[in-house]
Design a protein around this motif. Structure first.
Motif, PDB file in Angstrom:
ATOM      1  N   MET A   1       0.822  -1.207   0.000  1.00 33.42           N
ATOM      2  CA  MET A   1       0.000   0.000   0.000  1.00 33.42           C
ATOM      3  C   MET A   1       0.857   1.259   0.000  1.00 33.42           C
ATOM      4  SD  MET A   1      -3.297  -0.542   2.485  1.00 33.42           S
ATOM      5  CE  MET A   1      -3.650   1.215   2.348  1.00 33.42           C
ATOM      6  N   GLU A   2       1.950   1.232   0.748  1.00 33.14           N
ATOM      7  CA  GLU A   2       2.820   2.409   0.800  1.00 33.14           C
ATOM      8  C   GLU A   2       3.427   2.701  -0.566  1.00 33.14           C
ATOM      9  OE1 GLU A   2       6.740   4.116   3.228  1.00 33.14           O
ATOM     10  OE2 GLU A   2       5.754   2.259   3.869  1.00 33.14           O
TER      11      GLU A   2
ATOM     12  N   LEU B   1       4.139   0.497  -8.956  1.00 33.17           N
ATOM     13  CA  LEU B   1       3.673  -0.880  -9.076  1.00 33.17           C
ATOM     14  C   LEU B   1       4.858  -1.819  -8.906  1.00 33.17           C
ATOM     15  CD1 LEU B   1       1.331  -0.607 -12.203  1.00 33.17           C
ATOM     16  CD2 LEU B   1       0.763  -0.280  -9.803  1.00 33.17           C
ATOM     17  N   ILE B   2       4.614  -2.979  -8.292  1.00 41.13           N
ATOM     18  CA  ILE B   2       5.702  -3.916  -8.029  1.00 41.13           C
ATOM     19  C   ILE B   2       5.833  -4.920  -9.171  1.00 41.13           C
ATOM     20  CG2 ILE B   2       6.621  -5.610  -6.392  1.00 41.13           C
ATOM     21  CD1 ILE B   2       4.970  -4.127  -4.236  1.00 41.13           C
TER      22      ILE B   2
ATOM     23  N   ILE C   1      -1.942  -2.853 -17.047  1.00 43.08           N
ATOM     24  CA  ILE C   1      -1.549  -3.244 -15.703  1.00 43.08           C
ATOM     25  C   ILE C   1      -1.957  -2.130 -14.735  1.00 43.08           C
ATOM     26  CG2 ILE C   1       0.326  -4.758 -16.384  1.00 43.08           C
ATOM     27  CD1 ILE C   1       2.257  -2.476 -15.989  1.00 43.08           C
ATOM     28  N   SER C   2      -2.174  -2.511 -13.463  1.00 39.42           N
ATOM     29  CA  SER C   2      -2.759  -1.572 -12.508  1.00 39.42           C
ATOM     30  C   SER C   2      -2.386  -2.003 -11.097  1.00 39.42           C
ATOM     31  CB  SER C   2      -4.281  -1.561 -12.658  1.00 39.42           C
ATOM     32  OG  SER C   2      -4.809  -2.841 -12.313  1.00 39.42           O
ATOM     33  N   PHE C   3      -2.876  -1.273 -10.100  1.00 41.36           N
ATOM     34  CA  PHE C   3      -2.668  -1.681  -8.717  1.00 41.36           C
ATOM     35  C   PHE C   3      -3.229  -3.086  -8.488  1.00 41.36           C
ATOM     36  CE2 PHE C   3      -2.943   3.060  -7.686  1.00 41.36           C
ATOM     37  CZ  PHE C   3      -1.569   3.205  -7.710  1.00 41.36           C
TER      38      PHE C   3
ATOM     39  N   LEU D   1      -8.560  -3.900  -4.069  1.00 45.31           N
ATOM     40  CA  LEU D   1      -7.374  -3.073  -3.895  1.00 45.31           C
ATOM     41  C   LEU D   1      -6.662  -3.498  -2.620  1.00 45.31           C
ATOM     42  CD1 LEU D   1      -8.898   0.372  -4.882  1.00 45.31           C
ATOM     43  CD2 LEU D   1      -7.111  -0.843  -6.151  1.00 45.31           C
ATOM     44  N   MET D   2      -5.420  -3.086  -2.469  1.00 40.46           N
ATOM     45  CA  MET D   2      -4.627  -3.560  -1.342  1.00 40.46           C
ATOM     46  C   MET D   2      -5.201  -3.119   0.002  1.00 40.46           C
ATOM     47  SD  MET D   2      -2.172  -5.671  -1.090  1.00 40.46           S
ATOM     48  CE  MET D   2      -1.898  -5.680  -2.873  1.00 40.46           C
ATOM     49  N   GLY D   3      -5.911  -2.010   0.028  1.00 41.68           N
ATOM     50  CA  GLY D   3      -6.523  -1.567   1.276  1.00 41.68           C
ATOM     51  C   GLY D   3      -7.526  -2.560   1.812  1.00 41.68           C
TER      52      GLY D   3
END
Length: 335
Positions: A18-19, A26-27, A87-89, A156-158
């Motif tokens: 998230m950070e 993006l990783i 590609i996205s979060f 989403l990661m949240g």
């Protein structure tokens, strides 16, 4: 893996991701091999393309998504981002899900398969890694969501972080996330074609303009109960996924509708609309799908032929004709 370790590591990793996402990074290569443990037994992210950053190479340049990815952990859109993407979060959500499954089972997803076989399984057959049983419902639901084929339907990661924090054995119990059970209880979405995660991304507020959701991939509004109206009230206890009051022009009393049946409309546009640029761009198609629109008019658009989102302002866009799978089309004559 012990449930306490599972929750702690999952929480640590989700927070780290998230950070990075908050910094628009993006990783694209999440996997246990790149996770480290510190002296307090907390998980931290390792290789995230640091060499590319140090060399000044943009992380999202052409073909970068494939070069940074590892086949066993790559989302469907990572294989052909200009076609199946962008590609996205949510692409990282798929990699997170694969990593958690491997940490739980001790086996790498698609272990023993060649790259071509993995591509066939993920992209063509739309198969998903096996998720072990016995997980807390919130964690099981969010991991299942990570493997939605359409990235828009992934959490989403949240929301992933909330799921791990809300688990009964969670290591972090600050009470902030105790509403997650009701937040994710969107059973009325069954058969709608939308995932709970896509619906939650709208986060409706009072004074928002909203309209009824069309069926996915619908070309034209069908049986739209609310063509457009203003949200004037929300049920206080479950305002993020409960019923809302919508005032519609021509109807005396506000309509009471479940928030999951509505989508937010901002400057006449809603996520999922087909849009086009008012000025043609030579590098890519000017037609795409609106992925998100903020209340200030900032937009992210998936244009055909682009590997990443185009970001700009809604003033640069106009509505485009929608196309659906199975629809007859013809090429325009060359001019």
């Amino acid at each position: 893996m012990h449930s306490g370790d599972r929750n702690r590591y999952g929480t640590d990793l989700a927070r780290g991701i998230m950070e990075l996402h908050s910094k628009e990074i993006l990783i694209l290569n999440l996997k246990p091999h790149n996770f480290l443990l510190d002296e307090n037994d907390h998980a931290i992210l390792g290789d995230i393309g640091i060499p590319y950053l140090l060399l000044g190479v943009p992380l999202l340049r052409s073909d970068m998504s494939r070069r940074l990815g590892t086949p066993n952990y790559m989302a469907p859109e990572q294989w052909q981002p200009e076609v199946r993407g962008p590609i996205s979060f949510e692409t990282d959500s798929w990699g997170f899900g694969c990593s958690i499954v491997e940490m739980l089972t001790g086996s790498q997803p698609w272990s023993g398969k060649s790259v071509d076989e993995i591509h066939t399984s993920i992209v063509q057959r739309q198969e998903k890694p096996h998720i072990p049983g016995g997980l807390p419902p919130a964690i099981e639901n969010v991991i299942i969501g990570c493997f939605e084929y359409d990235f828009r339907n992934r959490p989403l990661m949240g929301y992933i972080l909330q799921a791990f924090l809300s688990s009964p054995e969670a290591a972090y119990g600050d009470g902030v996330w105790r509403e997650l059970g009701s937040l994710l209880n969107l059973d009325n979405l069954s058969g709608s074609g939308y995932s709970k995660w896509l619906v939650l991304k709208d986060q409706l507020q009072i004074r928002d303009t909203a309209r009824s959701r069309n069926p996915p991939n619908s070309c034209k509004p069908e049986n739209m109960e609310v063509p457009e109206g203003t949200i004037v009230g929300m049920e206080r206890e479950t305002e993020r996924n409960g019923f809302v009051l919508v005032r519609v022009h021509g109807i005396h009393d506000p309509l009471r509708l479940h928030g999951s049946t509505l989508e937010r409309v901002t400057f006449g546009l809603a996520a999922g609309d087909w849009v086009c640029l008012k000025e043609d761009r030579k590098k890519h198609s000017s037609v795409g799908i609106l992925h998100s629109i903020d209340r200030d008019g900032s937009v992210a658009v998936a244009f055909i032929g682009l590997e990443t989102f185009w970001k700009g302002n809604c003033s640069e866009l106009q509505m485009a004709e929608a196309y659906c799978a199975g629809q007859f089309v013809r090429l325009k004559p060359d001019t």
